[in-house]
Design a protein around this motif. Structure first.
Motif, short mmCIF file in Angstrom:
data_model
loop_
_atom_site.label_atom_id
_atom_site.label_comp_id
_atom_site.label_asym_id
_atom_site.label_seq_id
_atom_site.Cartn_x
_atom_site.Cartn_y
_atom_site.Cartn_z
N SER A 1 -3.29 6.98 8.45
CA SER A 1 -4.74 6.94 8.56
C SER A 1 -5.26 5.55 8.24
O SER A 1 -4.72 4.87 7.35
CB SER A 1 -5.37 7.96 7.60
OG SER A 1 -5.28 7.52 6.26
N PRO A 2 -6.29 5.06 8.96
CA PRO A 2 -6.83 3.72 8.69
C PRO A 2 -7.27 3.55 7.23
O PRO A 2 -7.12 2.46 6.66
CB PRO A 2 -8.03 3.64 9.64
CG PRO A 2 -7.68 4.57 10.77
CD PRO A 2 -6.93 5.70 10.12
N VAL A 3 -7.79 4.61 6.63
CA VAL A 3 -8.23 4.53 5.23
C VAL A 3 -7.05 4.21 4.32
O VAL A 3 -7.15 3.36 3.41
CB VAL A 3 -8.89 5.85 4.80
CG1 VAL A 3 -9.18 5.82 3.30
CG2 VAL A 3 -10.17 6.10 5.58
N ALA A 4 -5.91 4.86 4.58
CA ALA A 4 -4.72 4.62 3.75
C ALA A 4 -4.15 3.24 4.00
O ALA A 4 -3.77 2.52 3.06
CB ALA A 4 -3.67 5.69 4.03
N ALA B 1 -6.29 0.57 2.38
CA ALA B 1 -6.58 0.77 0.96
C ALA B 1 -6.17 -0.47 0.15
O ALA B 1 -5.10 -1.02 0.33
CB ALA B 1 -5.84 1.99 0.44
N ASN C 1 0.79 -1.22 0.00
CA ASN C 1 0.00 0.00 0.00
C ASN C 1 0.83 1.28 0.00
O ASN C 1 0.45 2.28 0.60
CB ASN C 1 -0.99 0.00 1.17
CG ASN C 1 -0.31 -0.29 2.50
OD1 ASN C 1 0.91 -0.36 2.59
ND2 ASN C 1 -1.11 -0.46 3.54
#
Length: 512
Positions: free
Chosen positions: A210-213, A216, A63
């Motif tokens: 960030s958790p989103v990153a 991903a 990621n």
């Protein structure tokens, strides 16, 4: 490993310890403290090797800029695991390796089975490092006009590691301490210098943490690949428990050393990899890694180029030397770990009794010789058959290791829950919730590792690209065998324990 390691004023226990020591089947107590154990554990994780090898690959195949967050997430998972482990350690008579916790919670047979799997882990990771060490030494020395095959350099390392392993454990810890301090210092210099520069885009915390990153691409895709590489970088933290019998105040030392070691590894990888992301620029990190590593053919080029760019060319030679010493430190750490497993299994009668002998330095000489002999045999086979020290020996063996270690950690988490359910006491968080969450997250990690084994070990079928999400679980026959080795060892260990009569020492070491 046995109750000999627990400080007590009981005359019978004192006499028992003295008798064991005189008969040469007990490790010397009080030889190593929290700092010494942490040196062994962090050295085993080989942070400089991880930063120069695993991190660039995880960024490209995983990621990208969020790799620092993946390492931090795995570190937090292992800290969660340690909550239950530390709670159970206060109820243990012995302070030995993880197999004792599995044995106490799930029964002696399960404990022995987990020991067999752990032996597979430590033997295979040492073999992996021998392959990498030989290749790196061969390439480095060739630049100075000394050209020798990889296996010659590996065998030179083998001689040194075997010799140091036969000395007192505190001597080995001092050697590792010097090497590790320099290694961490260099990594922090590069990481902090890169962060301090701001790089081409400035510091972007959200892109890396960030958790989103971090998530991903999903667990089946790039996030899962990054997390798999991160799990692999924590190999060896279980070594804190292995030195329980030789530690000072083991009931305090071992849990504390575990917390400290995981925290050090997590923070170190997170800070330095975040420095790499910042130095390269978060939005273009993948392209920069590919360019600086020549398409991942030389992943070490990423950290080395950043060192030259943000610190200065003077650091390149020390870093090159420390890559070699980092590998050597890992060899020494895993040699000690594997030797102590063989020692405990020999003392318990699961393996031949001659493995349970110690020398005048208190070192497990029987285990050391067994580990060294096995390593030499495998290296000779790989050399004789012309197999590659990195593509074959390193990648195959290290991939087996991480599967084996995570399997044992899951068993420990389950054992903690069952142990306190049987006792009917313990705090809800530390003895039920934390170990249950740990078991679930580690099981997810195990799934990721096994599904991406073709990428980690390079064992995908000829027509499959292992970096693609749809390639999960696609393995060639060799890959299926390698990924199942830890579970085969688990079954064999359980059967061996079930059919062999239980002796007093086996119960003390594996379930007390």
């Amino acid at each position: 490993m046995s109750d000999q390691s627990t400080p007590t004023s009981s005359p019978s226990r004192g006499a028992h310890a003295a008798d064991s020591a005189s008969s040469g089947n007990a490790l010397k107590r009080g030889r190593i403290g929290v700092v010494g154990i942490v040196f062994f554990v962090v050295a085993a994780s080989a942070p400089l090797i991880g930063m120069t090898g695993a991190v660039p690959v995880a960024m490209v195949l995983g990621n990208g800029a969020a790799v620092p967050g993946a390492y931090l997430a795995v570190g937090l998972t292992l800290l969660l695991f340690t909550v239950g482990y530390a709670a159970m350690s206060r109820t243990m008579t012995n302070t030995g390796a993880f197999f004792a916790y599995v044995g106490k919670g799930l029964g002696v047979n399960a404990g022995v089975a987990s020991a067999f799997t752990a032996v597979v882990a430590y033997v295979t990771i040492q073999l992996a490092i021998y392959g990498f060490f030989g290749a790196v030494m061969g390439g480095t020395m060739a630049e100075f006009g000394v050209e020798l095959p990889w296996y010659v350099w590996s065998l030179i390392g083998w001689v040194l590691v075997t010799g140091l392993s036969l000395l007192s454990v505190d001597i080995g810890a001092k050697v590792l301490g010097v090497l590790l301090t320099l290694e961490i210092l260099v990594l922090l210099i590069v990481g902090i210098a890169s962060l301090g520069s701001g790089g081409p885009e400035g510091i972007d915390v959200a892109a890396s943490f960030s958790p989103v990153a971090v998530l991903a691409g999903g667990f089946a895709g790039t996030a899962g690949i990054a997390l798999a590489f991160a799990f692999a970088s924590f190999i060896g933290f279980e070594a804190t428990a292995i030195y329980g019998e030789e530690s000072k105040d083991p009931k305090r030392t071992v849990p504390l050393a575990t917390y400290v070691a995981i925290a050090v590894i997590s923070v170190l990888f997170a800070i330095v990899s975040f420095g790499v992301v910042t130095g390269l620029g978060a939005s273009g990190v993948v392209d920069e890694v590919l360019e600086r590593s020549n398409g991942l053919e030389a992943p070490e080029g990423v950290l080395f180029s950043l060192a030259e760019q943000y610190v200065g060319g003077w650091l390149i030679l020390p870093m090159a030397v420390l890559v070699i010493t980092s590998l050597f430190a890992g060899l020494l750490a895993f040699q000690n770990a594997a030797a102590r497993y063989f020692f405990a299994m020999g003392r318990g009668g699961v393996l031949p009794k001659r493995l349970a002998t110690t020398n005048s330095q208190g070192a497990p000489v029987g285990g050391v010789i067994a580990v060294s002999a096995l390593a030499a045999l495998v290296m000779i086979i790989f050399a004789a058959t012309g197999l590659d020290p990195v593509l074959n020996l390193f990648f195959w063996m290290s991939s087996i290791t991480v599967i084996a270690i995570v399997t044992v950690e899951i068993l420990v988490s389950i054992a903690v829950i069952r142990h306190f359910v049987k006792r009917g006491d313990g705090g809800l968080w530390s003895t039920k919730i934390a170990p249950a969450l740990s078991a679930v997250v580690l099981a997810l990690g195990l799934y990721l590792l096994m599904s991406r084994f073709n990428l980690l070990a390079g064992t995908a079928p000829a027509d499959v690209d292992p970096s693609l999400p749809e390639s999960a679980w696609l393995l060639n026959p060799l890959g299926w065998f390698l990924v199942l080795v830890p579970f085969i060892a688990l079954v064999i260990g359980f059967i061996v324990s079930a059919v062999r009569p239980k002796n007093e020492q086996l119960v003390k070491d594996f379930a007390s």
